[in-house]
Design an enzyme around this catalytic site. Structure first.
Site, PDB file in Angstrom:
ATOM      1  N   GLU A 215      34.749  40.479  25.685  1.00  0.00           N
ATOM      2  CA  GLU A 215      34.503  41.540  24.635  1.00  0.00           C
ATOM      3  C   GLU A 215      34.489  42.360  25.558  1.00  0.00           C
ATOM      4  OE1 GLU A 215      37.793  41.463  22.913  1.00  0.00           O
ATOM      5  OE2 GLU A 215      37.267  39.776  21.230  1.00  0.00           O
TER       6      GLU A 215
ATOM      7  N   ARG B  70      43.102  52.974  18.809  1.00  0.00           N
ATOM      8  CA  ARG B  70      42.222  51.884  18.402  1.00  0.00           C
ATOM      9  C   ARG B  70      43.459  50.330  19.276  1.00  0.00           C
ATOM     10  NH1 ARG B  70      39.153  50.410  12.731  1.00  0.00           N
ATOM     11  NH2 ARG B  70      38.701  48.647  13.878  1.00  0.00           N
TER      12      ARG B  70
ATOM     13  N   GLU C 214      44.336  52.567  13.229  1.00  0.00           N
ATOM     14  CA  GLU C 214      45.024  51.784  14.036  1.00  0.00           C
ATOM     15  C   GLU C 214      46.465  52.624  14.302  1.00  0.00           C
ATOM     16  OE1 GLU C 214      44.146  47.455  15.496  1.00  0.00           O
ATOM     17  OE2 GLU C 214      46.217  47.264  16.571  1.00  0.00           O
TER      18      GLU C 214
ATOM     19  N   ASN D  65      43.270  45.968  21.538  1.00  0.00           N
ATOM     20  CA  ASN D  65      43.837  44.660  21.782  1.00  0.00           C
ATOM     21  C   ASN D  65      43.867  43.924  22.510  1.00  0.00           C
ATOM     22  OD1 ASN D  65      42.858  44.101  18.484  1.00  0.00           O
ATOM     23  ND2 ASN D  65      44.481  45.774  18.426  1.00  0.00           N
TER      24      ASN D  65
HETATM   25  P1  NAD Z   1      31.475  32.423  15.342  1.00  0.00           P
HETATM   26  O1  NAD Z   1      31.331  33.589  14.621  1.00  0.00           O
HETATM   27  O2  NAD Z   1      32.684  31.286  14.795  1.00  0.00           O
HETATM   28  O3  NAD Z   1      30.871  32.301  15.924  1.00  0.00           O
HETATM   29  C1  NAD Z   1      31.065  31.402  17.101  1.00  0.00           C
HETATM   30  C2  NAD Z   1      28.915  30.015  16.898  1.00  0.00           C
HETATM   31  O4  NAD Z   1      28.297  30.658  17.333  1.00  0.00           O
HETATM   32  C3  NAD Z   1      29.373  29.512  15.541  1.00  0.00           C
HETATM   33  O5  NAD Z   1      29.021  27.949  15.365  1.00  0.00           O
HETATM   34  C4  NAD Z   1      27.865  30.362  14.529  1.00  0.00           C
HETATM   35  O6  NAD Z   1      27.524  29.510  13.487  1.00  0.00           O
HETATM   36  C5  NAD Z   1      26.841  30.187  15.618  1.00  0.00           C
HETATM   37  N1  NAD Z   1      25.734  31.482  15.677  1.00  0.00           N
HETATM   38  C6  NAD Z   1      26.427  32.814  15.296  1.00  0.00           C
HETATM   39  N2  NAD Z   1      25.345  33.120  15.483  1.00  0.00           N
HETATM   40  C7  NAD Z   1      23.796  32.388  16.034  1.00  0.00           C
HETATM   41  C8  NAD Z   1      22.566  32.813  16.661  1.00  0.00           C
HETATM   42  N3  NAD Z   1      22.502  33.778  16.099  1.00  0.00           N
HETATM   43  N4  NAD Z   1      22.350  31.383  17.339  1.00  0.00           N
HETATM   44  C9  NAD Z   1      22.867  30.698  17.219  1.00  0.00           C
HETATM   45  N5  NAD Z   1      24.401  30.090  16.829  1.00  0.00           N
HETATM   46  C10 NAD Z   1      24.767  31.122  16.184  1.00  0.00           C
HETATM   47  O7  NAD Z   1      32.368  33.111  16.887  1.00  0.00           O
HETATM   48  P2  NAD Z   1      32.194  34.883  17.061  1.00  0.00           P
HETATM   49  O8  NAD Z   1      32.672  34.200  19.184  1.00  0.00           O
HETATM   50  O9  NAD Z   1      31.517  35.735  17.199  1.00  0.00           O
HETATM   51  O10 NAD Z   1      33.223  35.402  16.420  1.00  0.00           O
HETATM   52  C11 NAD Z   1      35.530  34.966  16.245  1.00  0.00           C
HETATM   53  C12 NAD Z   1      35.904  35.816  15.222  1.00  0.00           C
HETATM   54  O11 NAD Z   1      35.165  37.677  15.278  1.00  0.00           O
HETATM   55  C13 NAD Z   1      37.363  35.583  15.250  1.00  0.00           C
HETATM   56  O12 NAD Z   1      37.574  34.989  13.840  1.00  0.00           O
HETATM   57  C14 NAD Z   1      37.690  36.684  16.289  1.00  0.00           C
HETATM   58  O13 NAD Z   1      39.805  36.620  14.932  1.00  0.00           O
HETATM   59  C15 NAD Z   1      36.872  37.858  15.363  1.00  0.00           C
HETATM   60  N6  NAD Z   1      36.738  38.804  15.570  1.00  0.00           N
HETATM   61  C16 NAD Z   1      37.416  40.071  14.738  1.00  0.00           C
HETATM   62  C17 NAD Z   1      37.423  41.414  15.351  1.00  0.00           C
HETATM   63  C18 NAD Z   1      36.985  42.957  14.572  1.00  0.00           C
HETATM   64  O14 NAD Z   1      36.909  43.606  14.893  1.00  0.00           O
HETATM   65  N7  NAD Z   1      36.891  42.686  12.632  1.00  0.00           N
HETATM   66  C19 NAD Z   1      37.145  41.836  16.797  1.00  0.00           C
HETATM   67  C20 NAD Z   1      37.149  40.501  17.774  1.00  0.00           C
HETATM   68  C21 NAD Z   1      37.088  39.138  16.901  1.00  0.00           C
HETATM   69  N1  GLY Z   2      38.667  44.158  17.847  1.00  0.00           N
HETATM   70  C1  GLY Z   2      39.592  45.454  17.407  1.00  0.00           C
HETATM   71  C2  GLY Z   2      39.424  46.373  16.494  1.00  0.00           C
HETATM   72  O1  GLY Z   2      38.276  46.266  15.964  1.00  0.00           O
HETATM   73  O2  GLY Z   2      40.079  47.270  16.689  1.00  0.00           O
END
Ligand code: NAD
Ligand code: GLY
Length: 360
Positions: free
Chosen positions: A186, A242, A238, A246
């Site tokens: 990202e 914004r 968006e 994506n």
């Molecule tokens: P996640 O939340 O599953 O975290 C990844 C892993 O890391 C998990 O097993 C978690 O328990 C572990 N973890 C978290 N913090 C830790 C730490 N400090 N030390 C050790 N382990 C830790 O995955 P992610 O990559 O953080 O997030 C992915 C999600 O985010 C997806 O569902 C995606 O759709 C969403 N997302 C949302 C937006 C938004 O704008 N809202 C943007 C990008 C992604």
């Molecule tokens: N991650 C895409 C958004 O926040 O718009």
């Protein structure tokens, strides 16, 4: 030292606090903004076992009444059933409109706890404490909240801004290398869509980032948050720019949903999607092959996948037709103009475009 970036949204403006070892000041920071005193800290067993006690102690020290609730760890639990369990805990423990939610974890926790905050009693206040790199550079900022539907990623959600984002980069010390790489995908996205100099900087600092050099990580987090705050300021919901955030996500979300949530990390799927988007951009004359090659090399050196898993083109197209950027049956794709700029293009000949991109 704490760096502060503001997400400027008139009376919903909020700060992103960035520093190392600042988790301990959470209670003080929330008290200073008049955050509700009865709070639910939503986390998962992995994160709460690492940081739950520190968060609880900081909150209680500042006079907060704290309920801790862990949901199972994993993208496969980012669904209605888990959300329902959060509502059950809130209702069962007498949470009301004067209560608040704190999301402690990665993007999965942040999106789900944020959606619970957006919908419980039509909206209660919440704060984001992101503990993965991906959540620190992207998901905790900007107010997108959601759960997955079995047929598509993040299809059910709401725009709902937090009151505070507190980023303690020290939490990244416990993060698994695969999750560091997923967050960096990202980070690369911001360089491609918005900032060629930042892309160059990333190419020069791969080793520092993978080694979790604190200065490099904080620089990348700050840069990403600033770019995102600038974009959200002008287009919160968006309607225009914004959508650039994506980049790589239309195909990436299809990879995640076809593979079964949890198989690929979100950032890994985005890396694959960015390569597909860059190839399409190149075929449309928006960038050179050299840009595609640089992006591919950078993602590979960061340890990210760049090849799409094998599913039929029909399956990929069916999922992409449910993308949130489809309007009146037409999909718009985020494409890169060279490196450092992006454009949104409505496309109709999806089959031809993706078939060419997947075979190149
Ligand atoms: P996640 O939340 O599953 O975290 C990844 C892993 O890391 C998990 O097993 C978690 O328990 C572990 N973890 C978290 N913090 C830790 C730490 N400090 N030390 C050790 N382990 C830790 O995955 P992610 O990559 O953080 O997030 C992915 C999600 O985010 C997806 O569902 C995606 O759709 C969403 N997302 C949302 C937006 C938004 O704008 N809202 C943007 C990008 C992604
Ligand atoms: N991650 C895409 C958004 O926040 O718009």
């Amino acid at each position: 030292m704490v760096e502060i970036i503001k997400v400027p949204l008139a009376d919903r403006t909020y700060p992103i606090l960035i520093g190392t070892d600042i988790l301990r000041s959470l209670g003080e920071e929330l008290a200073a903004i008049g955050f509700p005193h009865k709070v639910a800290v939503i986390s998962n067993p992995t994160v709460s076992s690492l940081y739950g006690a520190q968060v609880k102690s900081s909150l209680e020290h500042s006079g907060f009444s704290v309920l801790e609730y862990d949901v199972p760890d994993g993208e496969e639990y980012k669904n209605f059933q888990t959300l329902q369990s959060i509502y059950d805990v809130l209702v069962g423990n007498g949470f009301d409109r004067g209560s608040g939610i704190i999301a402690l974890g990665g993007g999965v926790i942040g999106d789900m706890a944020g959606f619970a905050a957006a919908t419980f009693l039509r909206g209660i206040r919440y704060a984001q404490i992101p503990t993965t790199l991906l959540a620190q550079v992207d998901s905790s900022v900007g107010g997108k909240t959601a759960v997955n539907h079995p047929l598509g990623k993040n299809l059910i959600g709401a725009f709902f801004q937090p009151d505070l984002v507190l980023i303690d980069a020290g939490t990244l010390n416990t993060l698994d290398p695969r999750d560091v790489a997923a967050g960096l995908a990202e980070v690369v996205k911001y360089g491609v869509i918005r900032d060629a100099d930042f892309f160059n900087w990333l190419e020069d600092h791969v080793a520092d980032l993978l080694d979790k050099n604190p200065n490099a990580l904080i620089y990348a987090v700050k840069k990403a948050c600033q770019i995102k705050a600038d974009i959200v300021e002008v287009d919160e919901k968006e309607g225009s720019v914004r959508a650039f955030l994506n980049y790589g996500h239309t195909f990436g979300h299809a990879v995640e949903s076809l593979s079964g949530y949890g198989q690929w990390k979100h950032g890994e799927a985005v890396a694959i999607g960015m390569i597909v988007a860059a190839r399409i951009s190149c075929r449309m004359g928006l960038c050179h092959q050299n840009d595609v090659d640089r992006l591919t090399r950078l993602l590979q050196t960061l340890g990210l996948p760049v090849s799409a898993p094998v599913f039929s083109l029909e399956d990929y197209l069916a999922v992409m037709q449910r993308d949130k950027k489809v309007r009146n049956g037409k999909l718009s794709l985020v494409l890169n103009c060279g490196l450092g700029d992006a454009v949104l293009k409505q496309v109709s000949d999806l089959k031809e475009i993706f078939s060419a991109a997947l075979s190149s």
